[in-house]
Design an enzyme around this catalytic site. Structure first.
Site, mmCIF file in Angstrom:
data_model
loop_
_atom_site.group_PDB
_atom_site.id
_atom_site.type_symbol
_atom_site.label_atom_id
_atom_site.label_comp_id
_atom_site.label_asym_id
_atom_site.label_seq_id
_atom_site.Cartn_x
_atom_site.Cartn_y
_atom_site.Cartn_z
ATOM 1 C CG ASN A 1 -0.195 -0.010 2.528
ATOM 2 O OD1 ASN A 1 0.604 -0.899 2.780
ATOM 3 N ND2 ASN A 1 -0.457 0.957 3.390
ATOM 4 C CG HIS A 2 3.680 2.569 2.809
ATOM 5 N ND1 HIS A 2 3.900 3.799 3.379
ATOM 6 C CD2 HIS A 2 2.994 1.856 3.737
ATOM 7 C CE1 HIS A 2 3.394 3.828 4.598
ATOM 8 N NE2 HIS A 2 2.840 2.654 4.838
ATOM 9 C CG HIS B 1 1.677 -5.299 1.275
ATOM 10 N ND1 HIS B 1 2.896 -5.198 1.904
ATOM 11 C CD2 HIS B 1 0.897 -4.322 1.828
ATOM 12 C CE1 HIS B 1 2.869 -4.212 2.776
ATOM 13 N NE2 HIS B 1 1.667 -3.662 2.757
ATOM 14 C CG HIS C 1 -0.874 -4.422 5.334
ATOM 15 N ND1 HIS C 1 -0.483 -3.161 4.936
ATOM 16 C CD2 HIS C 1 -2.227 -4.374 5.448
ATOM 17 C CE1 HIS C 1 -1.555 -2.399 4.801
ATOM 18 N NE2 HIS C 1 -2.617 -3.105 5.115
#
Length: 647
Positions: free
Chosen positions: A268-269, A327, A439
């Site tokens: 997500n980053h 992830h 995560h």
């Protein structure tokens, strides 16, 4: 006559009375028989229903046994089958390993240096001719990709010895060239990478050069090329740590150098909304580090080109057709209404394989925010892959839909969580056994949940409020075994030093401040480093001025891509509406409230957030710290080795 008549009348009355009694008895008998049959029928039905349930249970048990035997036979068939023949072209070089010492002067530390040289110098004429022919196939000189990768690898080995390079425009140029090379490689890869063991699986790195060095020193000490197996990274390479640029450069260089051995999944980053939130992450934000290191214009180009690489990263991987790697977590199933063919009736809704759904995600996907060409349903699949979390015990009880196994994540903003049922359905439908994901921060490096079927891997021990005893972990999937490898808190650090470390005594104040700028020195107190802000600005003025006019031609060569971000569409997970946490806040802010409205999956209520272009900043989300002590962790038996490496 009178007597005869009276007798006849009495006889008739008796006959009528007898007939009436017979009729009553017959009715009662029929009623009793009906009641008896009803009771017996009910008993028989209950008995038959019980027998049917028992038979159904036996059938289900037999089906499970058949499936287990089928998998066992398939495994035995693979084990004893004729091995597939592989071609092994002649390699005209050999690798020589020698000792070396660091060049920083702060501390003597032994390095292993692998050097390539020609093979068979004293061989016969025919052998030399064969080697010469092989050399022509391999190329007599190193390619641009190899030279660039080697330069980045040398920087990674001794970052303190490459101070001038790290703050020079040539480092930015190398990153831009790496982005151009890696984009072409990633566009050819499917959204699900299918790998064979042995595979080393790594979780979040988050710009932590120190822990990445630990794995380099102990797992691929001779280099990834000379280490058996593949290397799988589950995403989140930037933000939070101070060395996001160095980490990204190194991993991209390894992808260019070993494209069939190194695999980089997306976290997500690796989205613009997240790694562009400078207001929240401050100097730990990736966009801040790019612009602070290279200036606004060139820094933004580096940030945008890295994000274009992130847009092309795969979303998941499958190891040995048995372990699903991602992830965040498993995506929700998509029910697709198949359109009727001419002359055929309309077919009902059919839920396809989740792996097939992931494979259909476009090779270029923005996710947060999306591109104009991204399909909404497939955007949901991609978003679930990078954002979802396992449900906590409280969520399993109050917040997870019992029919689907999914609910709303504690993150909020549209992120989801998956429970026991969702895990069971996914593994059964896809024919898999385990899920490996990242995560979430865990002080133990690796954690297990959901009946020891879900592994959470976290490969950084810093910047997540896990304390000084936190470990960084990874998992080695080695054929039929899984080994957990952790960095012990007692392992001595060789790369990142505290401001008051005696190893920095020989350095001047200026050199120490430069290393602090590059994240190679951690200050004891980040709020008061004893250095005047004006001095820091003067320190980097020379660098900023030296860049003027040097990268104009370079920026003209950079292709920003033909894809357009759609600012009018909203993402399935909106970081601006999620519960965020500061870098050093306690994780008590994640306390679960059972009366919260968990389970509402209506994404229409999610606002789109601000989509600003140019050099402006993007909103984002912070990482969740899961402190749920699952009892399943105590039952894990498959992770048979837990190795703490300490000096």
């Amino acid at each position: 006559t009178t007597t005869t008549t009276t007798t006849t009348t009495t006889t008739a009355n008796s006959t009528i009375t007898s007939d009436s009694n017979d009729n009553n008895n017959s009715h009662n008998n029929r009623q009793n028989l009906t009641n008896l049959l009803s009771r017996e029928g009910s008993f028989i039905l209950k008995k038959e229903h019980g027998l049917l349930k028992e038979k159904d249970a036996k059938i289900m048990a037999l089906e499970l046994k058949v499936n287990a035997l089928t998998k066992q036979l398939a495994h035995m068939g693979k084990k004893h089958a004729q091995p597939q023949r592989r071609r092994h072209p002649l390699t005209p070089f050999h690798t020589t390993v020698r000792d070396s010492l660091t060049r920083t002067g702060s501390k003597k530390r032994q390095l292993l240096v692998a050097e390539r040289s020609r093979l068979g110098r004293s061989a016969s004429i025919s052998t030399r001719n064969a080697l010469q022919k092989a050399s022509m196939m391999f190329g007599s000189e190193d390619t641009e990709e190899e030279i660039l990768a080697q330069r980045i690898i040398e920087m990674f080995k001794e970052p303190a010895a490459h101070m001038e390079y790290l703050k020079d425009v040539h480092f930015a140029y190398d990153i831009l060239r790496l982005c151009q090379m890696v984009r072409l490689v990633l566009e050819k890869e499917p959204r699900v990478a299918f790998l064979q063991s042995p595979v080393y699986v790594f979780g979040d790195v988050h710009g932590n050069l120190e822990d990445l060095h630990f794995f380099s020193d102990n797992i691929w000490r001779l280099g990834m090329a000379l280490t058996a197996g593949n290397f799988l990274f589950l995403g989140d390479y930037v933000d939070r740590g101070k060395n996001g640029l160095e980490v990204v450069a190194y991993l991209l260089a390894m992808k260019v150098h070993l494209p069939h051995k190194v695999f980089l999944l997306r976290g997500n980053h690796e989205t613009r909304d997240v790694n562009g939130w400078e207001e929240h992450y401050g100097d730990r934000s990736f966009i801040y580090q790019c612009r602070e290191r290279f200036g606004d214009d060139l820094g933004y180009q580096v940030w945008e080109n890295c994000n274009q690489v992130f847009d092309r990263m795969p979303l998941s991987a499958v190891i040995d057709q048995d372990i699903f790697c991602v992830h965040g977590g498993i995506p929700r199933p998509i029910a697709k209404d198949q359109q009727p063919q001419p002359g055929h009736a309309k077919k009902p809704l059919v839920a396809e394989s989740r792996l097939q759904d992931i494979l259909k995600v476009p090779h270029v996907a923005g996710i947060n925010p999306p591109y104009e060409h991204e399909d909404e349903l497939l955007q949901q699949v991609a978003s679930d892959c990078i954002w979802s979390d396992p449900a906590s015990e409280e969520q399993e009880e109050y917040g997870v839909d019992p029919d689907t196994g999914y609910g709303e994540s504690l993150r909020g903003g549209g992120a989801i969580c998956f429970g026991h049922k969702a895990v069971t359905d996914f593994l059964r439908n896809e024919g898999l056994s385990y899920i490996m994901r990242a995560h979430e921060a865990h002080a133990d490096g690796v954690a297990v949940s959901k009946g020891a079927r879900v592994f959470t891997v976290f490969s950084t021990s810093k910047d997540h409020n896990q304390g000084t005893q936190a470990m960084a972990g990874c998992i080695l999937v080695d054929f039929e075994k899984m080994h957990v490898i952790n960095r012990s808190p007692a392992y001595k650090n060789q790369y990142i030093h505290r401001r008051d470390s005696v190893s920095l005594d020989k350095l001047s104040e200026r050199e120490i401040r430069q290393r602090m700028k590059l994240g190679l020195v951690d200050d004891v107190d980040d709020d008061d480093d004893g250095v005047d802000d004006d001095d820091e600005e003067d320190e980097w003025e020379d660098f900023d001025e030296s860049m003027d006019g040097q990268f104009t031609d370079l920026l003209e060569e950079v292709d920003v891509g033909e894809y357009v971000l759609d600012s009018s569409r909203r993402s399935f997970v909106d970081p601006t509406n999620t519960t965020t946490r500061g870098l050093f806040e306690t994780s008590n802010t994640w306390a679960f409230e059972s009366n919260s409205s968990i389970g509402s999956m209506d994404s229409s209520s999610i606002s789109g957030g601000n989509r600003r272009a140019g050099l402006t900043r993007f909103p984002s989300i912070s990482e969740v710290v899961n402190e749920d002590d699952d009892d399943d962790e105590k039952q894990l038996k498959v992770a048979d080795v837990s190795m703490d490496m300490a000096e």
